[in-house]
Scaffold this motif. Structure first.
Motif, PDB file in Angstrom:
ATOM      1  N   PRO A  85       0.830  -1.209   0.000  1.00 50.86           N
ATOM      2  CA  PRO A  85       0.000   0.000   0.000  1.00 50.86           C
ATOM      3  C   PRO A  85       0.859   1.252   0.000  1.00 50.86           C
ATOM      4  O   PRO A  85       2.005   1.237   0.454  1.00 50.86           O
ATOM      5  CB  PRO A  85      -0.804  -0.116   1.296  1.00 50.86           C
ATOM      6  CG  PRO A  85      -0.019  -1.028   2.154  1.00 50.86           C
ATOM      7  CD  PRO A  85       0.766  -1.927   1.259  1.00 50.86           C
ATOM      8  N   LYS A  86       0.296   2.327  -0.533  1.00 45.25           N
ATOM      9  CA  LYS A  86       1.031   3.597  -0.617  1.00 45.25           C
ATOM     10  C   LYS A  86       1.412   4.100   0.769  1.00 45.25           C
ATOM     11  O   LYS A  86       2.514   4.556   0.994  1.00 45.25           O
ATOM     12  CB  LYS A  86       0.186   4.637  -1.350  1.00 45.25           C
ATOM     13  CG  LYS A  86       0.917   5.906  -1.646  1.00 45.25           C
ATOM     14  CD  LYS A  86       0.093   6.809  -2.527  1.00 45.25           C
ATOM     15  CE  LYS A  86       0.908   8.001  -2.946  1.00 45.25           C
ATOM     16  NZ  LYS A  86       0.159   8.849  -3.882  1.00 45.25           N
ATOM     17  N   SER A  90       1.433  -0.138   9.145  1.00 47.02           N
ATOM     18  CA  SER A  90       2.180  -0.288  10.395  1.00 47.02           C
ATOM     19  C   SER A  90       2.628   1.070  10.929  1.00 47.02           C
ATOM     20  O   SER A  90       2.715   1.268  12.128  1.00 47.02           O
ATOM     21  CB  SER A  90       3.385  -1.203  10.198  1.00 47.02           C
ATOM     22  OG  SER A  90       4.298  -0.647   9.276  1.00 47.02           O
ATOM     23  N   LEU A  91       2.888   2.003  10.043  1.00 49.56           N
ATOM     24  CA  LEU A  91       3.249   3.355  10.485  1.00 49.56           C
ATOM     25  C   LEU A  91       2.024   4.111  10.968  1.00 49.56           C
ATOM     26  O   LEU A  91       2.108   4.930  11.876  1.00 49.56           O
ATOM     27  CB  LEU A  91       3.917   4.123   9.340  1.00 49.56           C
ATOM     28  CG  LEU A  91       5.212   3.537   8.797  1.00 49.56           C
ATOM     29  CD1 LEU A  91       5.699   4.339   7.610  1.00 49.56           C
ATOM     30  CD2 LEU A  91       6.264   3.490   9.882  1.00 49.56           C
ATOM     31  N   PRO A 102      -9.412   0.057   6.703  1.00 56.68           N
ATOM     32  CA  PRO A 102     -10.489  -0.428   7.575  1.00 56.68           C
ATOM     33  C   PRO A 102     -10.217  -1.851   8.036  1.00 56.68           C
ATOM     34  O   PRO A 102      -9.783  -2.689   7.269  1.00 56.68           O
ATOM     35  CB  PRO A 102     -11.729  -0.363   6.676  1.00 56.68           C
ATOM     36  CG  PRO A 102     -11.216  -0.327   5.295  1.00 56.68           C
ATOM     37  CD  PRO A 102      -9.850   0.285   5.347  1.00 56.68           C
ATOM     38  N   THR A 103     -10.450  -2.080   9.325  1.00 59.91           N
ATOM     39  CA  THR A 103     -10.243  -3.420   9.884  1.00 59.91           C
ATOM     40  C   THR A 103     -11.542  -4.032  10.376  1.00 59.91           C
ATOM     41  O   THR A 103     -11.583  -5.205  10.692  1.00 59.91           O
ATOM     42  CB  THR A 103      -9.236  -3.366  11.047  1.00 59.91           C
ATOM     43  OG1 THR A 103      -9.704  -2.440  12.021  1.00 59.91           O
ATOM     44  CG2 THR A 103      -7.861  -2.967  10.548  1.00 59.91           C
ATOM     45  N   LYS A 104     -12.608  -3.252  10.466  1.00 58.08           N
ATOM     46  CA  LYS A 104     -13.905  -3.745  10.910  1.00 58.08           C
ATOM     47  C   LYS A 104     -14.940  -3.467   9.835  1.00 58.08           C
ATOM     48  O   LYS A 104     -14.766  -2.577   9.014  1.00 58.08           O
ATOM     49  CB  LYS A 104     -14.303  -3.053  12.210  1.00 58.08           C
ATOM     50  CG  LYS A 104     -13.355  -3.362  13.356  1.00 58.08           C
ATOM     51  CD  LYS A 104     -13.840  -2.727  14.639  1.00 58.08           C
ATOM     52  CE  LYS A 104     -12.895  -3.058  15.763  1.00 58.08           C
ATOM     53  NZ  LYS A 104     -11.936  -2.031  16.036  1.00 58.08           N
ATOM     54  N   LYS A 171      -1.739  -9.438   8.517  1.00 56.99           N
ATOM     55  CA  LYS A 171      -1.768  -8.656   9.755  1.00 56.99           C
ATOM     56  C   LYS A 171      -2.617  -7.398   9.606  1.00 56.99           C
ATOM     57  O   LYS A 171      -3.391  -7.053  10.496  1.00 56.99           O
ATOM     58  CB  LYS A 171      -0.346  -8.278  10.162  1.00 56.99           C
ATOM     59  CG  LYS A 171      -0.280  -7.494  11.452  1.00 56.99           C
ATOM     60  CD  LYS A 171       1.145  -7.207  11.849  1.00 56.99           C
ATOM     61  CE  LYS A 171       1.184  -6.434  13.155  1.00 56.99           C
ATOM     62  NZ  LYS A 171       2.554  -6.116  13.550  1.00 56.99           N
ATOM     63  N   TYR A 172      -2.494  -6.696   8.459  1.00 57.35           N
ATOM     64  CA  TYR A 172      -3.209  -5.433   8.281  1.00 57.35           C
ATOM     65  C   TYR A 172      -4.443  -5.573   7.402  1.00 57.35           C
ATOM     66  O   TYR A 172      -5.065  -4.581   7.038  1.00 57.35           O
ATOM     67  CB  TYR A 172      -2.252  -4.372   7.744  1.00 57.35           C
ATOM     68  CG  TYR A 172      -1.192  -4.048   8.768  1.00 57.35           C
ATOM     69  CD1 TYR A 172      -1.499  -3.299   9.892  1.00 57.35           C
ATOM     70  CD2 TYR A 172       0.098  -4.544   8.631  1.00 57.35           C
ATOM     71  CE1 TYR A 172      -0.542  -3.031  10.846  1.00 57.35           C
ATOM     72  CE2 TYR A 172       1.066  -4.276   9.583  1.00 57.35           C
ATOM     73  CZ  TYR A 172       0.734  -3.516  10.690  1.00 57.35           C
ATOM     74  OH  TYR A 172       1.689  -3.259  11.640  1.00 57.35           O
ATOM     75  N   ARG A 173      -4.794  -6.798   7.048  1.00 56.85           N
ATOM     76  CA  ARG A 173      -6.041  -7.132   6.361  1.00 56.85           C
ATOM     77  C   ARG A 173      -6.275  -6.306   5.100  1.00 56.85           C
ATOM     78  O   ARG A 173      -7.278  -5.610   4.978  1.00 56.85           O
ATOM     79  CB  ARG A 173      -7.221  -6.978   7.306  1.00 56.85           C
ATOM     80  CG  ARG A 173      -7.142  -7.913   8.461  1.00 56.85           C
ATOM     81  CD  ARG A 173      -8.306  -7.752   9.365  1.00 56.85           C
ATOM     82  NE  ARG A 173      -8.137  -8.621  10.521  1.00 56.85           N
ATOM     83  CZ  ARG A 173      -8.798  -8.496  11.618  1.00 56.85           C
ATOM     84  NH1 ARG A 173      -9.699  -7.559  11.739  1.00 56.85           N
ATOM     85  NH2 ARG A 173      -8.586  -9.319  12.612  1.00 56.85           N
TER      86      ARG A 173
END
Length: 196
Positions: A85-86, A90-91, A102-104, A171-173
């Motif tokens: 991703p751009k 993680s940052l 979005p994670t949910k 991890k970041y979906r």
């Protein structure tokens, strides 16, 4: 600074013939790139064809393995940038300043924006193949090496890099490909344009 010292200008203040030639060449090149933009499949078929021609050339000449290894590493780096991703999630996790993926299910949808867009990926990969092809015409780049070691090292590097990238995706979906994703349509959207 004397007259004619600026870039591309002759003594009389007009652009030099060489400058005009390369400017025009750049314009023609950019025009062809612009025309090729909508033809994604054709562009990639041509690039794969160039890659196949390059591999046949290396196989028949029995050399230039270092150039081929460097080309493989270059393409691996491009591919990882294409999958990333751009904005690295993680940052964004550490700081609450900006938006995140979005994670949910109830979070706002934000499309996946690549670090390296598809067109730039194709363009860089094709240029890399052409540069490697040109290198095969010069014996200075034909460094004698034991090629099976390079192949094994490249396979290990590819597996380790892709494992790390896949773990990052899990991890970041996020999924970097749009094929197979659900498409949502609004209540009134029936696939037709409304006239006003």
């Amino acid at each position: 600074m004397s007259e004619g010292d600026s870039v591309g200008e002759s003594v009389h203040g007009k652009p030099s013939v060489v400058y005009r030639f390369f400017t025009r060449l750049g314009q023609i090149y950019q025009s062809w790139l612009d025309k090729s933009t909508p033809y994604t499949a054709v562009r990639w078929v041509v690039t794969l064809g160039l890659s196949f021609v390059y591999m046949i050339r290396v196989y028949l000449l029995q050399g230039w393995y270092i150039v081929t290894y460097a080309l493989g590493i270059y393409h691996l780096n491009l591919f990882i940038a294409f999958l990333s991703p751009k904005v690295d999630p993680s940052l964004m996790e550490d700081s609450d300043d900006g938006p995140s993926l979005p994670t949910k299910q109830n979070e706002e949808f934000r499309p996946f924006i690549r670090r390296l867009p598809e067109f730039k990926f194709w363009h860089a990969a094709t240029k890399g193949i052409l540069v490697a092809m040109v290198c095969t015409f010069f014996d200075a780049f034909n460094v004698p090496v034991f090629w099976p070691i390079l192949v094994m090292y490249f396979i290990m590097l590819f597996c380790i890099t892709m494992k790390r990238q896949i773990k990052h995706m899990i991890k970041y979906r996020y999924i970097p490909f749009t094929h197979g994703k659900r498409r949502y349509r609004g209540k009134d959207d029936a696939g037709k344009a409304f006239a006003s």
